[in-house]
Design an enzyme around this catalytic site. Structure first.
Site, PDB file in Angstrom:
ATOM      1  CD1 TRP A 140       1.073   5.356  -2.909  1.00  0.00           C
ATOM      2  CD2 TRP A 140       3.363   5.070  -3.027  1.00  0.00           C
ATOM      3  NE1 TRP A 140       1.587   6.288  -1.743  1.00  0.00           N
ATOM      4  CE2 TRP A 140       3.006   5.841  -1.626  1.00  0.00           C
ATOM      5  CE3 TRP A 140       4.491   4.452  -3.104  1.00  0.00           C
ATOM      6  CZ2 TRP A 140       3.958   6.301  -0.707  1.00  0.00           C
ATOM      7  CZ3 TRP A 140       5.591   4.889  -2.341  1.00  0.00           C
ATOM      8  CH2 TRP A 140       5.363   5.736  -1.148  1.00  0.00           C
ATOM      9  CG  ASP A 158       0.876  -1.006  -4.137  1.00  0.00           C
ATOM     10  OD1 ASP A 158       0.743  -1.661  -2.959  1.00  0.00           O
ATOM     11  OD2 ASP A 158       1.507  -0.007  -4.221  1.00  0.00           O
ATOM     12  CE  LYS A 194       0.137   2.760   3.862  1.00  0.00           C
ATOM     13  NZ  LYS A 194       0.822   3.705   4.130  1.00  0.00           N
TER      14      LYS A 194
HETATM   15  N1  PMP Z   1       2.166   1.355  -2.308  1.00  0.00           N
HETATM   16  C1  PMP Z   1       1.205   2.196  -1.599  1.00  0.00           C
HETATM   17  C2  PMP Z   1      -0.030   2.258  -2.372  1.00  0.00           C
HETATM   18  C3  PMP Z   1       1.660   2.679  -0.508  1.00  0.00           C
HETATM   19  O1  PMP Z   1       0.454   3.539   0.110  1.00  0.00           O
HETATM   20  C4  PMP Z   1       2.844   2.702   0.008  1.00  0.00           C
HETATM   21  C5  PMP Z   1       3.104   3.641   1.555  1.00  0.00           C
HETATM   22  N2  PMP Z   1       2.746   4.643   1.595  1.00  0.00           N
HETATM   23  C6  PMP Z   1       3.895   2.053  -0.568  1.00  0.00           C
HETATM   24  C7  PMP Z   1       3.464   1.496  -1.807  1.00  0.00           C
HETATM   25  C8  PMP Z   1       5.294   2.131   0.006  1.00  0.00           C
HETATM   26  O2  PMP Z   1       5.293   1.246   1.093  1.00  0.00           O
HETATM   27  P1  PMP Z   1       6.597   0.985   1.924  1.00  0.00           P
HETATM   28  O3  PMP Z   1       6.748   2.136   2.647  1.00  0.00           O
HETATM   29  O4  PMP Z   1       6.217  -0.297   2.861  1.00  0.00           O
HETATM   30  O5  PMP Z   1       7.777   0.717   0.994  1.00  0.00           O
END
Ligand code: PMP
Length: 296
Positions: free
Chosen positions: A35, A105, A129
């Site tokens: 991520w 994040d 989450k």
């Molecule tokens: N950052 C992290 C740490 C994530 O776990 C996720 C989703 N699994 C995201 C960003 C992306 O999130 P979204 O699907 O809400 O765009």
């Protein structure tokens, strides 16, 4: 505190759009897994990126030591992901990153433990989450940063305009926000606050890591002990041939969604706040039983 749409992924773009674009400077990104890597790539669409550390050499199995992080003192911000959902790598505590605004994040560990919120310039998290259903993204942003959003951005991508309009510039995701309210009330009044939630999460994750560590290598955790996530526990079976029977046997006991993310394989137990201790105990018991039957 803003309630925005577009998921955490939109924040990967909005942060550099508001604070990197047109600065001529490079933003610092600490890359600890899928991520933060993705966030650094999104930022490159808006400006320059300095990778202050990249965990690729260790296959993203730990967070950096303080002395390994190479910061650019002129950076408009330094970015990290507090918990890498796929690799199960989480900062046990926040590193010292100087005076530049810290962007975090926290999508997959928001509300799992108390955080020193005053140390962040921006802390964002998708809801899906620990906080509520998909559709709302919580963005905690410092007032002095809000004031710096450039005026030539579309309104929905502009922190200043969203803040001035109290996240109500257009129709917000009302049900998702209401749900977040119910979850935070549950945390405050039923659980007893984030300190209590952290205690529970540490106990839950320890059950699994202890089972893995006591298995004489039958199970192998992905992350180094010092960086192990209390939310996501990725692991492998040393003999990959056992993986399918493991997943099938677990599913037969009602233990589902244990396959690792398609990008890395293996297994992963995501044990977010809503997963009760009994669920983790059931998985631990299954793991011990499976290892007993199949270990040489
Ligand atoms: N950052 C992290 C740490 C994530 O776990 C996720 C989703 N699994 C995201 C960003 C992306 O999130 P979204 O699907 O809400 O765009």
């Amino acid at each position: 505190v803003l309630f925005l749409q577009g998921g955490a992924l939109l924040q990967f773009g909005m942060v550099p759009m508001n604070f990197l674009r047109n600065t001529g400077k490079a933003a610092d990104y600490i890359v600890t897994g899928t991520w933060s890597k993705k966030a650094s790539e999104e930022a490159k669409t808006q400006g320059k990126v300095n990778v202050a550390w990249d965990g690729k050499a260790g296959n993203y199995n730990r967070v950096p030591r303080q002395d390994e992080i190479k910061l650019d003192p002129a950076a408009p911000y330094v970015y990290l992901c507090s918990n890498e959902t796929i690799q199960g790598v989480q900062y046990p505590t926040l590193p010292q990153l100087g005076d530049v605004p810290l962007v975090c994040d926290s999508s997959s560990d928001f509300l799992c433990r108390p955080v020193p919120v005053e140390r962040f310039g921006i802390l964002f998290a998708c809801a899906q989450k620990n906080a509520g259903p998909a559709g709302v993204t919580i963005v905690i942003i410092r007032d002095d940063l809000v004031a710096k959003s450039p005026s030539d951005l579309p309104s929905l991508l502009n922190y200043k305009i969203m803040a001035e309009n109290k996240s109500l510039l257009n129709t917000p995701p009302t049900f998702a926000i209401y749900f977040v309210h119910l979850v935070t009330n549950w945390l405050l009044h039923d659980i007893g606050g984030l300190g209590k939630m952290e205690e529970i999460n540490k106990k839950k994750s320890k059950l699994l890591y202890d089972a893995i560590d006591a298995s004489a290598g039958f199970y192998q955790a992905h992350a180094e002990p010092s960086s192990r996530s209390i939310m996501n526990v990725p692991f492998r079976l040393a003999d990959a041939a056992f993986e399918e029977p493991f997943l099938k046997g677990a599913a037969a006991c009602g233990l589902v969604e244990l396959k690792g993310h398609r990008s890395v394989g293996g297994c992963r137990a995501s044990i977010y706040n809503a997963m009760p201790m009994a669920g983790v105990e059931a998985l631990r018991d299954f793991m011990l039983d499976f290892a007993k039957k199949h270990a040489k």
